[in-house]
Design a protein around this motif. Sequence first.
Motif, PDB file in Angstrom:
ATOM      1  N   ILE A 269       0.832  -1.208   0.000  1.00  0.00           N
ATOM      2  CA  ILE A 269       0.000   0.000   0.000  1.00  0.00           C
ATOM      3  C   ILE A 269       0.866   1.257   0.000  1.00  0.00           C
ATOM      4  N   GLY A 270       1.885   1.269   0.864  1.00  0.00           N
ATOM      5  CA  GLY A 270       2.751   2.448   0.944  1.00  0.00           C
ATOM      6  C   GLY A 270       3.498   2.725  -0.341  1.00  0.00           C
ATOM      7  N   LEU A 271       4.040   1.670  -0.966  1.00  0.00           N
ATOM      8  CA  LEU A 271       4.776   1.861  -2.216  1.00  0.00           C
ATOM      9  C   LEU A 271       3.836   2.286  -3.335  1.00  0.00           C
ATOM     10  N   SER A 272       2.615   1.736  -3.348  1.00  0.00           N
ATOM     11  CA  SER A 272       1.632   2.138  -4.362  1.00  0.00           C
ATOM     12  C   SER A 272       1.279   3.614  -4.210  1.00  0.00           C
ATOM     13  N   MET A 273       1.142   4.067  -2.958  1.00  0.00           N
ATOM     14  CA  MET A 273       0.840   5.480  -2.732  1.00  0.00           C
ATOM     15  C   MET A 273       1.975   6.375  -3.210  1.00  0.00           C
ATOM     16  N   LEU A 274       3.214   5.926  -2.992  1.00  0.00           N
ATOM     17  CA  LEU A 274       4.360   6.729  -3.436  1.00  0.00           C
ATOM     18  C   LEU A 274       4.389   6.839  -4.960  1.00  0.00           C
ATOM     19  N   PHE A 275       4.223   5.709  -5.642  1.00  0.00           N
ATOM     20  CA  PHE A 275       4.227   5.750  -7.104  1.00  0.00           C
ATOM     21  C   PHE A 275       3.026   6.534  -7.630  1.00  0.00           C
ATOM     22  N   ALA A 282       1.406  15.417 -11.349  1.00  0.00           N
ATOM     23  CA  ALA A 282       1.379  15.972 -12.707  1.00  0.00           C
ATOM     24  C   ALA A 282      -0.024  16.399 -13.108  1.00  0.00           C
ATOM     25  N   LEU A 283      -1.047  15.701 -12.584  1.00  0.00           N
ATOM     26  CA  LEU A 283      -2.427  16.008 -12.927  1.00  0.00           C
ATOM     27  C   LEU A 283      -2.827  17.413 -12.484  1.00  0.00           C
ATOM     28  N   THR A 284      -2.219  17.897 -11.404  1.00  0.00           N
ATOM     29  CA  THR A 284      -2.552  19.233 -10.914  1.00  0.00           C
ATOM     30  C   THR A 284      -1.961  20.340 -11.774  1.00  0.00           C
ATOM     31  N   ILE A 285      -1.092  19.986 -12.705  1.00  0.00           N
ATOM     32  CA  ILE A 285      -0.426  20.934 -13.600  1.00  0.00           C
ATOM     33  C   ILE A 285       0.531  21.846 -12.819  1.00  0.00           C
ATOM     34  N   VAL A 286       0.002  22.560 -11.801  1.00  0.00           N
ATOM     35  CA  VAL A 286       0.872  23.447 -11.022  1.00  0.00           C
ATOM     36  C   VAL A 286       1.884  22.648 -10.224  1.00  0.00           C
ATOM     37  N   GLY A 287       1.650  21.352 -10.065  1.00  0.00           N
ATOM     38  CA  GLY A 287       2.581  20.518  -9.316  1.00  0.00           C
ATOM     39  C   GLY A 287       3.660  19.881 -10.158  1.00  0.00           C
ATOM     40  N   LEU A 288       3.720  20.211 -11.441  1.00  0.00           N
ATOM     41  CA  LEU A 288       4.734  19.617 -12.313  1.00  0.00           C
ATOM     42  C   LEU A 288       6.164  19.816 -11.802  1.00  0.00           C
ATOM     43  N   PRO A 289       6.516  20.997 -11.261  1.00  0.00           N
ATOM     44  CA  PRO A 289       7.889  21.140 -10.752  1.00  0.00           C
ATOM     45  C   PRO A 289       8.204  20.208  -9.590  1.00  0.00           C
ATOM     46  N   PHE A 290       7.173  19.638  -8.949  1.00  0.00           N
ATOM     47  CA  PHE A 290       7.397  18.782  -7.793  1.00  0.00           C
ATOM     48  C   PHE A 290       7.460  17.304  -8.179  1.00  0.00           C
ATOM     49  N   VAL A 291       7.284  16.981  -9.456  1.00  0.00           N
ATOM     50  CA  VAL A 291       7.376  15.591  -9.897  1.00  0.00           C
ATOM     51  C   VAL A 291       8.762  15.005  -9.608  1.00  0.00           C
ATOM     52  N   PRO A 292       9.873  15.725  -9.874  1.00  0.00           N
ATOM     53  CA  PRO A 292      11.179  15.167  -9.510  1.00  0.00           C
ATOM     54  C   PRO A 292      11.313  14.902  -8.013  1.00  0.00           C
ATOM     55  N   ILE A 293      10.670  15.739  -7.184  1.00  0.00           N
ATOM     56  CA  ILE A 293      10.723  15.509  -5.735  1.00  0.00           C
ATOM     57  C   ILE A 293      10.001  14.218  -5.385  1.00  0.00           C
ATOM     58  N   ALA A 294       8.868  13.955  -6.040  1.00  0.00           N
ATOM     59  CA  ALA A 294       8.138  12.704  -5.805  1.00  0.00           C
ATOM     60  C   ALA A 294       8.975  11.500  -6.226  1.00  0.00           C
ATOM     61  N   LEU A 295       9.663  11.604  -7.347  1.00  0.00           N
ATOM     62  CA  LEU A 295      10.538  10.515  -7.793  1.00  0.00           C
ATOM     63  C   LEU A 295      11.688  10.303  -6.827  1.00  0.00           C
ATOM     64  N   LEU A 296      12.230  11.406  -6.293  1.00  0.00           N
ATOM     65  CA  LEU A 296      13.307  11.292  -5.312  1.00  0.00           C
ATOM     66  C   LEU A 296      12.804  10.632  -4.031  1.00  0.00           C
ATOM     67  N   ALA A 297      11.564  10.952  -3.627  1.00  0.00           N
ATOM     68  CA  ALA A 297      10.985  10.337  -2.431  1.00  0.00           C
ATOM     69  C   ALA A 297      10.844   8.822  -2.621  1.00  0.00           C
ATOM     70  N   ILE A 298      10.476   8.380  -3.825  1.00  0.00           N
ATOM     71  CA  ILE A 298      10.373   6.944  -4.099  1.00  0.00           C
ATOM     72  C   ILE A 298      11.737   6.281  -3.953  1.00  0.00           C
ATOM     73  N   LEU A 299      12.769   6.933  -4.488  1.00  0.00           N
ATOM     74  CA  LEU A 299      14.114   6.374  -4.404  1.00  0.00           C
ATOM     75  C   LEU A 299      14.586   6.270  -2.957  1.00  0.00           C
ATOM     76  N   VAL A 300      14.360   7.329  -2.172  1.00  0.00           N
ATOM     77  CA  VAL A 300      14.783   7.327  -0.771  1.00  0.00           C
ATOM     78  C   VAL A 300      14.032   6.254   0.009  1.00  0.00           C
ATOM     79  N   ALA A 301      12.705   6.160  -0.203  1.00  0.00           N
ATOM     80  CA  ALA A 301      11.909   5.155   0.499  1.00  0.00           C
ATOM     81  C   ALA A 301      12.360   3.750   0.122  1.00  0.00           C
ATOM     82  N   TRP A 302      12.710   3.542  -1.135  1.00  0.00           N
ATOM     83  CA  TRP A 302      13.158   2.224  -1.594  1.00  0.00           C
ATOM     84  C   TRP A 302      14.445   1.832  -0.879  1.00  0.00           C
ATOM     85  N   VAL A 303      15.415   2.743  -0.818  1.00  0.00           N
ATOM     86  CA  VAL A 303      16.698   2.431  -0.171  1.00  0.00           C
ATOM     87  C   VAL A 303      16.520   2.193   1.321  1.00  0.00           C
ATOM     88  N   LEU A 304      15.770   3.087   1.990  1.00  0.00           N
ATOM     89  CA  LEU A 304      15.540   2.923   3.420  1.00  0.00           C
ATOM     90  C   LEU A 304      14.752   1.646   3.712  1.00  0.00           C
TER      91      LEU A 304
END
Length: 393
Positions: A269-275, A282-304
Amino acid sequence: MSVFSKIIAAIVLIALPHAALADTVSTGNGDDTFFAGRLIDQSIGTNGDTFVTARSAQVEGAASGDLHVSGFDVAVDVDVAEDLYAMGSTVVIRGTVAEDLSVMAFSARTESSAEIGGNARLMGSSVTLDGPVAGALSVIGRDVILNARITGDVRISAQTLSFGPEAVVSGRLTYSTKEQITVPAYVAPEERVTFEQVTGAQIFEDWRDIGTEMPALPTFASMMFGFIISLLFFLALGALMLGFMPRRLARLRRSVAQAPGQTFMLGVIGLSMLFGTVPVTALTIVGLPFVPIALLAILVAWVLGYALGAYSVAMRVWAGLGGADDPSNFARLAILAAAITFIALLNFIPFVGWVANYTLVLLGIGAMTRAVLQSLIGNPDVAFDVDMKPIED
Protein backbone atom coordinates in the motif's frame (compact mmCIF):
# COMPACT_ATOMS: atom_id res chain seq x y z
CA MET A 1 19.32 22.68 -23.07
CA SER A 2 20.92 21.51 -19.84
CA VAL A 3 20.92 17.88 -18.69
CA PHE A 4 18.52 18.75 -15.85
CA SER A 5 16.12 20.37 -18.30
CA LYS A 6 16.17 17.27 -20.48
CA ILE A 7 15.38 15.09 -17.46
CA ILE A 8 12.45 17.33 -16.53
CA ALA A 9 11.24 17.24 -20.13
CA ALA A 10 11.36 13.44 -20.18
CA ILE A 11 9.39 13.23 -16.93
CA VAL A 12 6.76 15.62 -18.26
CA LEU A 13 6.43 13.73 -21.55
CA ILE A 14 5.86 10.51 -19.59
CA ALA A 15 3.50 11.90 -16.98
CA LEU A 16 1.30 14.26 -18.95
CA PRO A 17 -0.43 11.69 -21.21
CA HIS A 18 -1.94 10.17 -18.06
CA ALA A 19 -2.89 13.58 -16.75
CA ALA A 20 -4.82 14.67 -19.82
CA LEU A 21 -7.28 12.03 -20.88
CA ALA A 22 -9.58 14.05 -23.11
CA ASP A 23 -8.93 17.77 -23.40
CA THR A 24 -5.73 19.51 -24.32
CA VAL A 25 -4.06 21.08 -21.32
CA SER A 26 -1.18 23.51 -21.35
CA THR A 27 1.03 25.07 -18.76
CA GLY A 28 4.16 27.16 -18.63
CA ASN A 29 7.24 27.26 -16.47
CA GLY A 30 9.56 30.16 -17.19
CA ASP A 31 10.09 30.22 -20.95
CA ASP A 32 8.99 26.57 -21.34
CA THR A 33 5.48 25.71 -22.58
CA PHE A 34 3.89 22.28 -22.22
CA PHE A 35 0.93 20.81 -24.14
CA ALA A 36 -0.63 17.41 -23.47
CA GLY A 37 -3.76 15.48 -24.42
CA ARG A 38 -5.04 12.43 -26.23
CA LEU A 39 -5.70 14.16 -29.56
CA ILE A 40 -3.93 17.47 -30.11
CA ASP A 41 -4.51 19.75 -33.08
CA GLN A 42 -2.73 22.82 -31.82
CA SER A 43 -1.55 26.08 -33.31
CA ILE A 44 1.33 27.42 -31.23
CA GLY A 45 3.22 30.68 -31.04
CA THR A 46 5.63 30.24 -28.15
CA ASN A 47 8.65 32.30 -27.17
CA GLY A 48 10.81 29.65 -25.46
CA ASP A 49 11.08 25.88 -25.69
CA THR A 50 7.87 23.94 -26.40
CA PHE A 51 6.93 20.39 -25.39
CA VAL A 52 3.98 18.53 -26.96
CA THR A 53 2.91 14.98 -26.16
CA ALA A 54 -0.25 13.12 -27.20
CA ARG A 55 -1.49 9.93 -28.79
CA SER A 56 -2.04 11.91 -32.00
CA ALA A 57 -0.33 15.30 -32.30
CA GLN A 58 -0.73 17.76 -35.18
CA VAL A 59 1.08 20.99 -34.50
CA GLU A 60 1.39 24.14 -36.58
CA GLY A 61 2.50 27.73 -36.07
CA ALA A 62 5.89 29.00 -34.92
CA ALA A 63 8.26 28.33 -32.03
CA SER A 64 11.13 30.66 -31.21
CA GLY A 65 12.99 28.04 -29.15
CA ASP A 66 13.40 24.27 -29.34
CA LEU A 67 10.37 22.11 -30.13
CA HIS A 68 9.89 18.61 -28.65
CA VAL A 69 7.00 16.48 -29.95
CA SER A 70 6.12 12.88 -29.04
CA GLY A 71 3.13 10.67 -29.78
CA PHE A 72 1.88 7.74 -31.80
CA ASP A 73 1.03 9.82 -34.90
CA VAL A 74 2.99 13.06 -35.15
CA ALA A 75 2.67 15.79 -37.79
CA VAL A 76 4.70 18.97 -37.36
CA ASP A 77 4.01 22.04 -39.51
CA VAL A 78 5.82 24.50 -37.25
CA ASP A 79 8.54 26.97 -38.20
CA VAL A 80 11.12 26.29 -35.48
CA ALA A 81 13.72 28.94 -34.71
CA GLU A 82 16.10 26.45 -33.09
CA ASP A 83 16.12 22.61 -32.88
CA LEU A 84 13.27 20.16 -33.48
CA TYR A 85 13.04 16.78 -31.74
CA ALA A 86 10.25 14.38 -32.78
CA MET A 87 9.48 10.81 -31.74
CA GLY A 88 6.58 8.51 -32.57
CA SER A 89 5.30 5.62 -34.62
CA THR A 90 4.67 7.86 -37.63
CA VAL A 91 6.38 11.25 -37.86
CA VAL A 92 5.88 13.76 -40.69
CA ILE A 93 7.81 17.03 -40.74
CA ARG A 94 6.37 19.87 -42.87
CA GLY A 95 7.71 23.07 -41.28
CA THR A 96 11.11 24.73 -41.50
CA VAL A 97 13.81 24.19 -38.88
CA ALA A 98 16.44 26.87 -38.46
CA GLU A 99 18.95 24.60 -36.76
CA ASP A 100 19.07 20.80 -36.26
CA LEU A 101 16.42 18.11 -36.74
CA SER A 102 16.35 14.81 -34.81
CA VAL A 103 13.65 12.21 -35.55
CA MET A 104 13.11 8.68 -34.29
CA ALA A 105 10.08 6.77 -35.60
CA PHE A 106 8.87 3.59 -37.24
CA SER A 107 8.00 5.67 -40.30
CA ALA A 108 9.73 9.06 -40.67
CA ARG A 109 9.23 11.56 -43.50
CA THR A 110 10.25 15.13 -44.26
CA GLU A 111 8.15 16.81 -46.94
CA SER A 112 9.48 19.23 -49.54
CA SER A 113 8.38 22.22 -47.43
CA ALA A 114 10.55 21.04 -44.51
CA GLU A 115 13.77 23.00 -44.99
CA ILE A 116 16.44 22.15 -42.40
CA GLY A 117 18.98 24.89 -41.73
CA GLY A 118 21.40 22.70 -39.75
CA ASN A 119 22.08 18.99 -39.52
CA ALA A 120 19.42 16.28 -39.79
CA ARG A 121 19.48 12.94 -38.00
CA LEU A 122 16.74 10.39 -38.67
CA MET A 123 16.23 6.85 -37.46
CA GLY A 124 13.39 4.51 -38.41
CA SER A 125 12.24 1.45 -40.27
CA SER A 126 11.08 3.57 -43.23
CA VAL A 127 12.75 6.95 -43.80
CA THR A 128 11.89 9.32 -46.66
CA LEU A 129 13.53 12.71 -47.16
CA ASP A 130 11.88 15.18 -49.52
CA GLY A 131 12.97 18.31 -47.64
CA PRO A 132 16.37 19.97 -48.28
CA VAL A 133 19.07 19.96 -45.60
CA ALA A 134 21.63 22.78 -45.39
CA GLY A 135 23.96 20.82 -43.10
CA ALA A 136 24.96 17.18 -42.82
CA LEU A 137 22.53 14.26 -42.98
CA SER A 138 22.73 11.05 -40.93
CA VAL A 139 20.18 8.27 -41.48
CA ILE A 140 19.79 4.78 -40.03
CA GLY A 141 16.85 2.80 -41.39
CA ARG A 142 15.64 -0.31 -43.08
CA ASP A 143 14.24 1.33 -46.23
CA VAL A 144 15.60 4.80 -47.01
CA ILE A 145 14.54 7.09 -49.86
CA LEU A 146 16.55 10.26 -50.49
CA ASN A 147 14.79 12.81 -52.67
CA ALA A 148 16.17 16.19 -51.58
CA ARG A 149 19.19 18.46 -51.88
CA ILE A 150 21.76 17.95 -49.12
CA THR A 151 24.42 20.65 -48.88
CA GLY A 152 26.70 18.88 -46.41
CA ASP A 153 28.00 15.33 -46.09
CA VAL A 154 25.62 12.38 -46.03
CA ARG A 155 26.01 9.10 -44.16
CA ILE A 156 23.30 6.46 -44.62
CA SER A 157 23.08 2.96 -43.18
CA ALA A 158 20.16 0.98 -44.61
CA GLN A 159 18.99 -2.35 -45.92
CA THR A 160 17.62 -0.76 -49.08
CA LEU A 161 18.56 2.69 -50.40
CA SER A 162 17.02 4.51 -53.35
CA PHE A 163 17.23 8.04 -54.79
CA GLY A 164 14.49 10.27 -56.16
CA PRO A 165 14.81 12.81 -59.00
CA GLU A 166 15.43 15.71 -56.58
CA ALA A 167 18.28 14.00 -54.73
CA VAL A 168 21.53 15.98 -54.85
CA VAL A 169 24.45 15.60 -52.43
CA SER A 170 26.88 18.51 -52.52
CA GLY A 171 29.20 16.97 -49.94
CA ARG A 172 30.52 13.45 -49.58
CA LEU A 173 28.09 10.51 -49.70
CA THR A 174 28.93 7.49 -47.55
CA TYR A 175 26.44 4.65 -47.51
CA SER A 176 26.27 1.16 -46.04
CA THR A 177 23.89 -1.40 -47.54
CA LYS A 178 23.74 -5.15 -47.85
CA GLU A 179 25.21 -4.93 -51.34
CA GLN A 180 26.81 -2.11 -53.27
CA ILE A 181 24.41 -0.11 -55.44
CA THR A 182 24.82 2.27 -58.33
CA VAL A 183 24.47 5.87 -57.23
CA PRO A 184 23.11 8.06 -60.05
CA ALA A 185 25.56 10.68 -61.33
CA TYR A 186 23.07 13.49 -60.69
CA VAL A 187 23.13 12.63 -56.97
CA ALA A 188 26.91 12.77 -56.55
CA PRO A 189 29.93 12.02 -58.78
CA GLU A 190 31.67 8.72 -58.24
CA GLU A 191 34.75 10.29 -56.60
CA ARG A 192 32.56 11.63 -53.76
CA VAL A 193 30.75 8.37 -53.10
CA THR A 194 32.01 5.77 -50.64
CA PHE A 195 30.52 2.34 -50.02
CA GLU A 196 31.13 0.74 -46.63
CA GLN A 197 29.89 -2.80 -46.28
CA VAL A 198 29.18 -3.71 -42.67
CA THR A 199 30.28 -7.27 -41.89
CA GLY A 200 29.92 -9.38 -38.79
CA ALA A 201 33.68 -9.24 -38.21
CA GLN A 202 33.64 -5.45 -38.35
CA ILE A 203 30.75 -5.29 -35.89
CA PHE A 204 32.62 -7.62 -33.52
CA GLU A 205 35.79 -5.53 -33.86
CA ASP A 206 33.90 -2.30 -33.12
CA TRP A 207 32.25 -3.95 -30.14
CA ARG A 208 35.66 -5.10 -28.88
CA ASP A 209 37.08 -1.59 -29.25
CA ILE A 210 34.21 -0.19 -27.24
CA GLY A 211 34.75 -2.89 -24.65
CA THR A 212 38.34 -1.78 -24.04
CA GLU A 213 37.02 1.53 -22.73
CA MET A 214 33.84 0.32 -21.04
CA PRO A 215 33.48 -3.46 -20.69
CA ALA A 216 30.20 -4.91 -21.86
CA LEU A 217 30.17 -7.30 -18.94
CA PRO A 218 31.46 -6.30 -15.50
CA THR A 219 34.66 -7.97 -14.41
CA PHE A 220 34.97 -9.71 -11.08
CA ALA A 221 37.03 -6.83 -9.71
CA SER A 222 34.43 -4.22 -10.73
CA MET A 223 31.65 -6.34 -9.22
CA MET A 224 33.54 -6.66 -5.95
CA PHE A 225 34.27 -2.93 -5.89
CA GLY A 226 30.59 -2.11 -6.45
CA PHE A 227 29.56 -4.56 -3.70
CA ILE A 228 32.05 -3.10 -1.23
CA ILE A 229 30.84 0.45 -1.93
CA SER A 230 27.21 -0.64 -1.46
CA LEU A 231 28.06 -2.51 1.74
CA LEU A 232 29.89 0.50 3.19
CA PHE A 233 26.94 2.74 2.30
CA PHE A 234 24.43 0.51 4.11
CA LEU A 235 26.74 0.12 7.11
CA ALA A 236 27.10 3.90 7.34
CA LEU A 237 23.32 4.24 7.06
CA GLY A 238 22.82 1.61 9.77
CA ALA A 239 25.33 3.31 12.07
CA LEU A 240 23.50 6.62 11.68
CA MET A 241 20.14 5.05 12.48
CA LEU A 242 21.51 3.16 15.50
CA GLY A 243 23.22 6.28 16.76
CA PHE A 244 20.43 8.85 16.32
CA MET A 245 17.18 6.86 16.53
CA PRO A 246 17.81 3.51 18.28
CA ARG A 247 14.38 3.26 19.96
CA ARG A 248 12.43 4.10 16.82
CA LEU A 249 14.52 1.65 14.84
CA ALA A 250 13.79 -1.04 17.45
CA ARG A 251 10.04 -0.37 17.18
CA LEU A 252 10.16 -0.60 13.40
CA ARG A 253 12.11 -3.86 13.58
CA ARG A 254 9.68 -5.37 16.11
CA SER A 255 6.69 -4.47 13.91
CA VAL A 256 8.20 -6.52 11.09
CA ALA A 257 8.88 -9.50 13.37
CA GLN A 258 5.45 -9.45 15.08
CA ALA A 259 3.26 -9.17 11.97
CA PRO A 260 5.27 -9.89 8.80
CA GLY A 261 2.22 -10.56 6.62
CA GLN A 262 0.43 -7.39 7.66
CA THR A 263 3.64 -5.40 7.30
CA PHE A 264 4.14 -6.80 3.79
CA MET A 265 0.64 -5.68 2.74
CA LEU A 266 1.25 -2.25 4.27
CA GLY A 267 4.42 -2.10 2.19
CA VAL A 268 2.42 -2.77 -0.97
CA ILE A 269 0.00 0.00 0.00
CA GLY A 270 2.75 2.45 0.94
CA LEU A 271 4.78 1.86 -2.22
CA SER A 272 1.63 2.14 -4.36
CA MET A 273 0.84 5.48 -2.73
CA LEU A 274 4.36 6.73 -3.44
CA PHE A 275 4.23 5.75 -7.10
CA GLY A 276 0.74 7.22 -7.35
CA THR A 277 2.03 10.63 -6.33
CA VAL A 278 3.80 11.03 -9.69
CA PRO A 279 0.73 11.10 -12.02
CA VAL A 280 -1.39 12.78 -9.33
CA THR A 281 1.17 15.55 -8.93
CA ALA A 282 1.38 15.97 -12.71
CA LEU A 283 -2.43 16.01 -12.93
CA THR A 284 -2.55 19.23 -10.91
CA ILE A 285 -0.43 20.93 -13.60
CA VAL A 286 0.87 23.45 -11.02
CA GLY A 287 2.58 20.52 -9.32
CA LEU A 288 4.73 19.62 -12.31
CA PRO A 289 7.89 21.14 -10.75
CA PHE A 290 7.40 18.78 -7.79
CA VAL A 291 7.38 15.59 -9.90
CA PRO A 292 11.18 15.17 -9.51
CA ILE A 293 10.72 15.51 -5.74
CA ALA A 294 8.14 12.70 -5.80
CA LEU A 295 10.54 10.52 -7.79
CA LEU A 296 13.31 11.29 -5.31
CA ALA A 297 10.99 10.34 -2.43
CA ILE A 298 10.37 6.94 -4.10
CA LEU A 299 14.11 6.37 -4.40
CA VAL A 300 14.78 7.33 -0.77
CA ALA A 301 11.91 5.15 0.50
CA TRP A 302 13.16 2.22 -1.59
CA VAL A 303 16.70 2.43 -0.17
CA LEU A 304 15.54 2.92 3.42
CA GLY A 305 12.99 0.14 3.06
CA TYR A 306 15.60 -2.25 1.73
CA ALA A 307 18.00 -1.47 4.57
CA LEU A 308 15.28 -1.73 7.24
CA GLY A 309 13.89 -4.98 5.79
CA ALA A 310 17.33 -6.59 5.63
CA TYR A 311 18.16 -5.50 9.19
CA SER A 312 14.80 -6.67 10.60
CA VAL A 313 14.95 -10.12 8.99
CA ALA A 314 18.60 -10.56 9.95
CA MET A 315 17.88 -9.68 13.59
CA ARG A 316 14.95 -12.12 13.62
CA VAL A 317 17.18 -14.89 12.29
CA TRP A 318 19.83 -13.93 14.86
CA ALA A 319 17.32 -14.29 17.69
CA GLY A 320 16.06 -17.58 16.26
CA LEU A 321 19.59 -18.98 16.32
CA GLY A 322 19.88 -18.16 20.03
CA GLY A 323 21.63 -14.83 19.75
CA ALA A 324 21.35 -12.15 22.43
CA ASP A 325 18.11 -10.14 22.43
CA ASP A 326 19.98 -6.87 22.85
CA PRO A 327 23.39 -7.16 21.14
CA SER A 328 25.84 -4.29 20.95
CA ASN A 329 25.73 -1.80 18.11
CA PHE A 330 28.89 -3.32 16.67
CA ALA A 331 27.21 -6.74 16.64
CA ARG A 332 24.12 -5.25 14.99
CA LEU A 333 26.24 -3.76 12.21
CA ALA A 334 27.99 -7.11 11.74
CA ILE A 335 24.58 -8.80 11.44
CA LEU A 336 23.49 -6.20 8.87
CA ALA A 337 26.71 -6.72 6.89
CA ALA A 338 26.13 -10.48 6.87
CA ALA A 339 22.56 -9.96 5.66
CA ILE A 340 23.61 -7.61 2.83
CA THR A 341 26.30 -10.09 1.77
CA PHE A 342 23.88 -13.03 1.77
CA ILE A 343 21.30 -11.10 -0.24
CA ALA A 344 23.97 -10.08 -2.76
CA LEU A 345 24.82 -13.76 -3.27
CA LEU A 346 21.13 -14.53 -3.82
CA ASN A 347 21.18 -12.13 -6.79
CA PHE A 348 23.16 -14.74 -8.73
CA ILE A 349 20.11 -17.03 -8.60
CA PRO A 350 17.64 -16.02 -11.34
CA PHE A 351 14.28 -14.78 -10.06
CA VAL A 352 15.01 -15.79 -6.46
CA GLY A 353 17.33 -12.84 -5.87
CA TRP A 354 14.82 -10.36 -7.30
CA VAL A 355 11.99 -11.76 -5.16
CA ALA A 356 14.13 -11.64 -2.02
CA ASN A 357 15.20 -8.04 -2.62
CA TYR A 358 11.69 -6.86 -3.44
CA THR A 359 10.25 -8.62 -0.39
CA LEU A 360 12.74 -6.86 1.88
CA VAL A 361 11.83 -3.51 0.33
CA LEU A 362 8.12 -4.09 0.94
CA LEU A 363 8.74 -5.20 4.53
CA GLY A 364 10.79 -2.10 5.27
CA ILE A 365 8.35 0.29 3.58
CA GLY A 366 5.49 -1.50 5.36
CA ALA A 367 7.07 -0.86 8.75
CA MET A 368 7.55 2.81 7.88
CA THR A 369 3.96 3.03 6.58
CA ARG A 370 2.67 1.58 9.85
CA ALA A 371 4.67 4.15 11.84
CA VAL A 372 3.30 7.02 9.74
CA LEU A 373 -0.30 5.80 10.10
CA GLN A 374 0.10 5.38 13.86
CA SER A 375 1.45 8.91 14.18
CA LEU A 376 -1.55 10.24 12.25
CA ILE A 377 -4.37 8.30 13.95
CA GLY A 378 -2.73 7.46 17.27
CA ASN A 379 -1.93 4.10 18.83
CA PRO A 380 -3.40 3.68 22.33
CA ASP A 381 -1.55 0.93 24.17
CA VAL A 382 -4.26 0.21 26.80
CA ALA A 383 -8.02 0.41 26.44
CA PHE A 384 -9.91 2.06 29.33
CA ASP A 385 -13.56 1.90 30.37
CA VAL A 386 -15.65 4.93 31.32
CA ASP A 387 -14.09 4.97 34.82
CA MET A 388 -10.59 5.22 33.27
CA LYS A 389 -9.72 1.73 34.50
CA PRO A 390 -8.03 -0.85 32.37
CA ILE A 391 -10.49 -3.29 30.83
CA GLU A 392 -9.85 -6.83 32.01
CA ASP A 393 -9.91 -9.62 29.48
